[in-house]
Structure formats: C-alpha cells, structure tokens
Design an enzyme around this catalytic site. Structure first.
Site, PDB file in Angstrom:
ATOM      1  N   ARG A  60      42.120  46.615  27.598  1.00  0.00           N
ATOM      2  CA  ARG A  60      41.815  48.042  27.557  1.00  0.00           C
ATOM      3  C   ARG A  60      43.042  48.889  27.257  1.00  0.00           C
ATOM      4  O   ARG A  60      43.007  49.829  26.504  1.00  0.00           O
ATOM      5  CB  ARG A  60      41.229  48.503  28.911  1.00  0.00           C
ATOM      6  CG  ARG A  60      39.856  47.976  29.188  1.00  0.00           C
ATOM      7  CD  ARG A  60      39.550  47.999  30.656  1.00  0.00           C
ATOM      8  NE  ARG A  60      40.509  47.177  31.394  1.00  0.00           N
ATOM      9  CZ  ARG A  60      40.408  46.854  32.664  1.00  0.00           C
ATOM     10  NH1 ARG A  60      39.408  47.324  33.362  1.00  0.00           N
ATOM     11  NH2 ARG A  60      41.304  46.091  33.249  1.00  0.00           N
ATOM     12  N   LYS A 110      40.468  36.960  45.154  1.00  0.00           N
ATOM     13  CA  LYS A 110      39.930  38.262  45.574  1.00  0.00           C
ATOM     14  C   LYS A 110      38.733  38.084  46.510  1.00  0.00           C
ATOM     15  O   LYS A 110      37.965  37.142  46.347  1.00  0.00           O
ATOM     16  CB  LYS A 110      39.456  39.040  44.343  1.00  0.00           C
ATOM     17  CG  LYS A 110      40.554  39.304  43.329  1.00  0.00           C
ATOM     18  CD  LYS A 110      39.969  39.932  42.079  1.00  0.00           C
ATOM     19  CE  LYS A 110      41.020  40.082  40.992  1.00  0.00           C
ATOM     20  NZ  LYS A 110      40.440  40.460  39.698  1.00  0.00           N
ATOM     21  N   SER A 122      36.015  47.180  37.461  1.00  0.00           N
ATOM     22  CA  SER A 122      35.074  46.935  38.558  1.00  0.00           C
ATOM     23  C   SER A 122      35.560  47.518  39.878  1.00  0.00           C
ATOM     24  O   SER A 122      34.754  48.011  40.674  1.00  0.00           O
ATOM     25  CB  SER A 122      34.848  45.430  38.732  1.00  0.00           C
ATOM     26  OG  SER A 122      34.266  44.905  37.587  1.00  0.00           O
ATOM     27  N   HIS A 126      32.381  45.457  30.392  1.00  0.00           N
ATOM     28  CA  HIS A 126      32.208  44.003  30.196  1.00  0.00           C
ATOM     29  C   HIS A 126      31.142  43.741  29.133  1.00  0.00           C
ATOM     30  O   HIS A 126      31.291  42.863  28.291  1.00  0.00           O
ATOM     31  CB  HIS A 126      31.750  43.324  31.500  1.00  0.00           C
ATOM     32  CG  HIS A 126      32.780  43.288  32.590  1.00  0.00           C
ATOM     33  ND1 HIS A 126      32.525  43.744  33.864  1.00  0.00           N
ATOM     34  CD2 HIS A 126      34.052  42.843  32.605  1.00  0.00           C
ATOM     35  CE1 HIS A 126      33.600  43.575  34.618  1.00  0.00           C
ATOM     36  NE2 HIS A 126      34.550  43.035  33.871  1.00  0.00           N
TER      37      HIS A 126
HETATM   38  O1  PNS Z   1      38.128  39.347  36.065  1.00  0.00           O
HETATM   39  P1  PNS Z   1      39.439  38.736  36.481  1.00  0.00           P
HETATM   40  O2  PNS Z   1      39.505  38.643  37.988  1.00  0.00           O
HETATM   41  O3  PNS Z   1      40.618  39.431  35.894  1.00  0.00           O
HETATM   42  O4  PNS Z   1      39.438  37.229  35.899  1.00  0.00           O
HETATM   43  C1  PNS Z   1      40.520  36.368  36.119  1.00  0.00           C
HETATM   44  C2  PNS Z   1      40.125  34.921  35.778  1.00  0.00           C
HETATM   45  C3  PNS Z   1      38.903  34.507  36.538  1.00  0.00           C
HETATM   46  C4  PNS Z   1      39.836  34.831  34.287  1.00  0.00           C
HETATM   47  C5  PNS Z   1      41.323  33.995  36.122  1.00  0.00           C
HETATM   48  O5  PNS Z   1      41.725  34.223  37.443  1.00  0.00           O
HETATM   49  C6  PNS Z   1      40.992  32.526  35.943  1.00  0.00           C
HETATM   50  O6  PNS Z   1      40.950  32.038  34.834  1.00  0.00           O
HETATM   51  N1  PNS Z   1      40.728  31.810  37.063  1.00  0.00           N
HETATM   52  C7  PNS Z   1      40.384  30.403  37.046  1.00  0.00           C
HETATM   53  C8  PNS Z   1      41.543  29.541  37.586  1.00  0.00           C
HETATM   54  C9  PNS Z   1      42.588  29.315  36.509  1.00  0.00           C
HETATM   55  O7  PNS Z   1      42.351  28.686  35.500  1.00  0.00           O
HETATM   56  N2  PNS Z   1      43.789  29.879  36.760  1.00  0.00           N
HETATM   57  C10 PNS Z   1      44.907  29.780  35.853  1.00  0.00           C
HETATM   58  C11 PNS Z   1      44.917  30.934  34.869  1.00  0.00           C
HETATM   59  S1  PNS Z   1      46.360  30.875  33.840  1.00  0.00           S
END
Ligand code: PNS
Length: 162
Positions: free
Chosen positions: A90, A41, A128, A17
C-alpha cells in the site's frame, strides 16, 4: 496452470484484500487465499470465523480457493504447486517488512516469486487492525469491509460489551 498463494492473517478480510485478490485473479489461473495459523498475533476472529467470512465473500470467484496453513509459507506453496506469493503493497511503510519476507522466502525457496500488487489508492490507509479498532469503538467501517464482515464486527462489538 499458474497457481498463486495469497497468504495473510485476514483478521478480518477487508475491501483492500479483495482488491488485491481480484487483481491476482487476472494474472493467475488459480489463487489460494490462505490464513496463516501460527501467526504470533492474537486474532479478534477465530480461524473458523475468518475462514467462513472469506468463503462467503469469494463464493462467486471461480478461480479462488480458501484455505489455512501451518508452518512455513514456502513449504505450503510447494505442497500446493504454487509458483508465486501475492502480497499487497500500500505504501512505503509496508515496504521494509514485505521486502524482508520476500527475500527470506526466496532464500528458502529459490523458484518461488513474490508478486506485489498495489490496491486502489482509496485503500492506501486501510488495514485490518484499524478496522478492528474503529469497529470496537462503534465507528462506521461499512465502506471498508464486505457486508458479511461488517455484521461479524458488529456482533463482536456487542458481545464484548456484555
Ligand atoms: O497478514 P499478515 O499478518 O501480514 O501476513 C503475514 C504472513 C502470514 C504472510 C507471514 O507471517 C507468513 O508467511 N507466515 C507463515 C510462516 C512463515 O513462513 N514465516 C516466514 C516468513 S519469511
């Protein structure tokens, strides 16, 4: 001023990150690294713990702000006057999920651009959840996370044994 959002779960933040964050800092005037609150999660670290770890790790980064958000990422980005979302890519295995999110976010907010950055190859396999699992089983994750996170993982592993 070009502002980017670097969203994620950061449970916990890893050297991968940080690699992405440092690359983003070269492209934008300000990068807001932000934890999504409404993730489905179940995290190992609480929001406060994750925030505290990130704050400590990025303390010397002048262009970086640390935050949390509820609701849709696109709405948060609008509130922050951001024009870009930064995500790390990645391997091919990341691509489908990332493409879906990027395209959906673009549908929801046309002007918002998702920028994918590739971390150093040494982080290709790092995420993670693998770090959490190795740490839980007393493996050595010192090469993969900042010292602050390493200490926090050890503390969690100890308290889980009690
Ligand atoms: O580290 P992660 O868990 O892969 O991150 C995912 C994240 C937080 C970027 C994604 O779940 C997100 O944007 N969540 C906020 C809610 C939202 O906007 N959802 C629609 C995404 S298209």
């Amino acid at each position: 001023m070009k502002i980017a959002i670097y969203p994620g779960s950061f449970d916990p933040i890893t050297n991968g990150h940080l690699d992405i964050l440092e690359r983003a800092m070269k492209l934008f005037d300000k990068v807001i690294i932000t934890i999504a609150r409404n993730s489905t999660k179940v995290p190992m670290f609480t929001e406060t713990e994750r925030l505290e770890m990130i704050r400590k790790v990025v303390r010397s980064y002048k262009k970086v702000e640390v935050d949390c958000f509820d609701g849709l990422l696109v709405d948060y980005a609008r509130r922050k006057n951001a024009t870009a979302i930064v995500r790390g890519l990645r391997a091919i295995s990341d691509f489908e999920y990332e493409l879906q999110m990027a395209l959906m976010n673009r549908k929801l907010s046309d002007g918002l651009v998702t920028v994918f950055l590739m971390p150093n190859e040494k982080y290709t396999y790092l995420n993670s959840s693998i770090v959490r699992e190795i740490a839980r089983l007393n493996g050595d994750v010192s090469r993969f996370v900042p010292v602050v996170v390493l200490k926090a993982l050890k503390k969690k592993a100890r308290s889980a044994k009690r």
